[in-house]
Design an enzyme around this catalytic site. Structure first.
Site, mmCIF file in Angstrom:
data_model
loop_
_atom_site.group_PDB
_atom_site.id
_atom_site.type_symbol
_atom_site.label_atom_id
_atom_site.label_comp_id
_atom_site.label_asym_id
_atom_site.label_seq_id
_atom_site.Cartn_x
_atom_site.Cartn_y
_atom_site.Cartn_z
ATOM 1 C CG HIS A 162 -1.927 0.971 1.389
ATOM 2 N ND1 HIS A 162 -1.690 2.276 1.749
ATOM 3 C CD2 HIS A 162 -3.268 0.867 1.203
ATOM 4 C CE1 HIS A 162 -2.848 2.935 1.784
ATOM 5 N NE2 HIS A 162 -3.819 2.102 1.451
ATOM 6 C CG ASP A 239 0.613 -2.543 6.103
ATOM 7 O OD1 ASP A 239 -0.354 -2.685 6.877
ATOM 8 O OD2 ASP A 239 0.583 -1.793 5.107
ATOM 9 C CD GLN A 242 -6.882 -4.514 4.248
ATOM 10 O OE1 GLN A 242 -7.856 -5.159 4.650
ATOM 11 N NE2 GLN A 242 -6.991 -3.256 3.867
ATOM 12 C CE LYS A 265 -7.122 -0.040 6.371
ATOM 13 N NZ LYS A 265 -7.940 0.349 5.232
ATOM 14 C CB CYS A 403 -3.606 3.275 -1.627
ATOM 15 S SG CYS A 403 -4.765 4.588 -1.334
HETATM 16 C C1 LIG Z 1 -2.309 -2.885 3.542
HETATM 17 C C2 LIG Z 1 -2.646 -1.495 4.004
HETATM 18 N N1 LIG Z 1 -1.696 -0.768 4.593
HETATM 19 C C3 LIG Z 1 -1.948 0.473 5.067
HETATM 20 C C4 LIG Z 1 -3.181 1.040 4.940
HETATM 21 C C5 LIG Z 1 -3.414 2.415 5.482
HETATM 22 O O1 LIG Z 1 -4.296 2.331 6.575
HETATM 23 P P1 LIG Z 1 -4.856 3.649 7.280
HETATM 24 O O2 LIG Z 1 -5.463 4.478 6.198
HETATM 25 O O3 LIG Z 1 -5.840 3.131 8.248
HETATM 26 O O4 LIG Z 1 -3.708 4.342 7.911
HETATM 27 C C6 LIG Z 1 -4.193 0.328 4.302
HETATM 28 C C7 LIG Z 1 -5.526 0.930 4.099
HETATM 29 O O5 LIG Z 1 -6.296 0.497 3.268
HETATM 30 C C8 LIG Z 1 -3.924 -0.981 3.836
HETATM 31 O O6 LIG Z 1 -4.864 -1.719 3.241
#
Ligand SMILES: Cc1ncc(COP(=O)(O)O)c(C=O)c1O
Length: 446
Positions: A162, A239, A242, A265, A403
């Site tokens: 992401h 990360d 998900q 999430k 993203c």
């Molecule tokens: C794999 C992953 N990393 C990071 C993020 C960023 O998360 P946040 O917007 O809650 O900071 C997301 C959001 O969709 C994501 O799917």
């Protein structure tokens, strides 16, 4: 072409949008001719706990919410915990000697302990509250970078990250004059582990990798990846945006150095998240932001800093969010992470099976292990058009680059359509999605 009938779905000519009929309400009449539905364990009959799931979109059609990778809906216990805090407990934490402040402080620190247990961390001071995954990664990139990264060093990321797990490293690399290297993704949508092994060298300071792809649903063999990196003396940030809502996670079992996730999430409020960091590393890293709560003593020209976790929590935190997050963690534990994982696995397999049977629809990627998320493309239809037409039927999916532009480039597409599931998702909603795609096809014939 699949054999599913598409009752209740109109087309553009017959006034789609004006006369769109509920897709989800008449599903029993058009079950797929094959496969059937995955069993839905009783423990997951939790939909009635989510008030928003009873919504009629535009007052017309039942909501079919398949955008859980973007954010999950909130159960009543989370809504209640947050509003109870504001109604009865609101006070700023840590700085007050009065009763309300002490109660708020206790509740806030109680959630830290809950999050410690949830993630399997050894110490509560290794759990830092953030605004979410993105802030957690920015914190580590900035502070770890300052402590450990020298000119010429390398940070390894992957093609499936992401943007939140790419851009912070790029910013830090340009400040520290370090290099970014990227692990390629295979045609199946998995990480190329041989290439990863080759990329981790003496100059690599950190590997930043997702546990679960927000685009493909790929579950990476994260424990093996961490072991490989540690063999080379490389720190690992996972990360978990998900994965944390979708599967059991134990940071000590995984052995990772950093793990980040977002409450919103995980059935909790927006604007709060958690960074787990190995204490011995966090201790050596400088503060990320300056301000209240992260200080020990302050002079006009220099200051000393509080010990962990306060060192990384400057300013008034999102106390209400943290308390709602605690309620969400309790809710997840009550259902059981293994149960949620099994439920979403059954749903995503069912979705892959049904989508693959549609002419002109291709599921993107074929990872050996997939959880909760599936991307697809439709010949001749832009994913934004898919999303817009499905929305006429109350079906919420996401179309776009998610993203993850480098992954889109690797896949040779500009965008995909993505359906993502949660604990309350049902196979009827998968059926509704498939019916909706027939409606899309009527607007954009092959
Ligand atoms: C794999 C992953 N990393 C990071 C993020 C960023 O998360 P946040 O917007 O809650 O900071 C997301 C959001 O969709 C994501 O799917």
């Amino acid at each position: 072409m699949g054999t599913v009938r598409t009752q209740g779905i109109g087309n553009r000519e017959s006034g789609i949008g004006n006369s769109a009929q509920p897709v989800a309400s008449s599903l029993d009449s058009h079950l797929p001719a094959y496969g059937g539905r995955p069993p839905i364990p009783d423990s997951l009959s939790c939909r009635q706990q989510f008030p928003i799931l009873a919504t009629k979109v535009r007052g017309e059609v039942p909501l079919v919410y398949l955008d859980n990778a973007a954010t999950t809906q909130k159960p009543q216990v989370v809504i209640d915990a947050t509003s109870r805090y504001y109604a009865r407990e609101n006070a700023n934490i840590h700085r007050g000697v009065h009763w309300l402040s002490e109660r708020a402080t206790e509740a806030y620190d109680g959630v830290r302990e809950q999050a410690r247990k949830f993630l399997g961390a050894e110490h509560a001071h290794e759990v830092i509250f953030t605004h979410g995954t993105t802030e957690g990664i920015n914190l580590v990139a900035s502070s770890f970078g300052e402590a450990f990264v020298k000119p010429g060093d390398e940070i390894v990321v992957t093609e499936m990250e992401h943007h939140s797990n790419l851009v912070p490293w790029q910013l830090m690399a340009s400040r520290r004059r370090a290099k970014i290297r990227a692990v390629p993704v295979t045609d199946r949508g998995e990480l190329d582990l041989d290439a990863l092994g080759a990329l981790l060298g003496p100059k690599t300071r950190l590997l930043a990798v997702t546990q679960l792809s927000n685009v493909l649903g790929t579950v990476n063999p994260i424990a093996d990846i961490i072991a490989l990196a540690h063999d080379r003396g490389v720190a690992v940030l996972v990360d978990g945006a998900q994965s944390a809502p979708r599967m059991p996670v134990d940071v000590r079992e995984l052995g990772c150095d950093f793990f980040v996730c977002s409450s919103h999430k995980m059935y909790g409020p927006m604007g709060v998240g958690v960074l787990y960091g190995r204490g011995s590393l966090l201790d050596q890293m400088p503060p990320y932001e300056g301000g209240g709560d992260m200080i020990d003593t302050v002079g006009l020209e220099c200051s000393s800093y509080a010990p962990l976790p306060a060192k990384f929590e400057a300013g008034t935190p999102n106390v209400a969010g943290a308390i709602g997050f605690g309620a969400a963690l309790g809710w997840i534990e009550d259902i059981g992470r293994a149960t949620i994982a099994a439920h979403e696995k059954a749903l995503v397999e069912y979705a892959v099976q049904r989508l693959s049977a549609l002419e002109g629809v291709s599921v993107v990627g074929a990872p050996a292990e997939r959880a909760g998320v599936v991307s697809f493309v439709m010949d001749g239809v832009h994913p934004h058009d898919i999303g817009t037409i499905l929305d006429e039927y109350g079906i919420a999916i996401r179309g776009g680059h998610h993203c993850a532009q480098p992954l889109m480039a690797r896949l040779g597409v500009v965008a995909t359509a993505r359906a993502s599931f949660g604990a309350y998702s049902t196979s009827e909603e998968v059926d509704a999605l498939v019916d909706g795609l027939h409606a899309v096809r009527r607007v954009f014939p092959l």
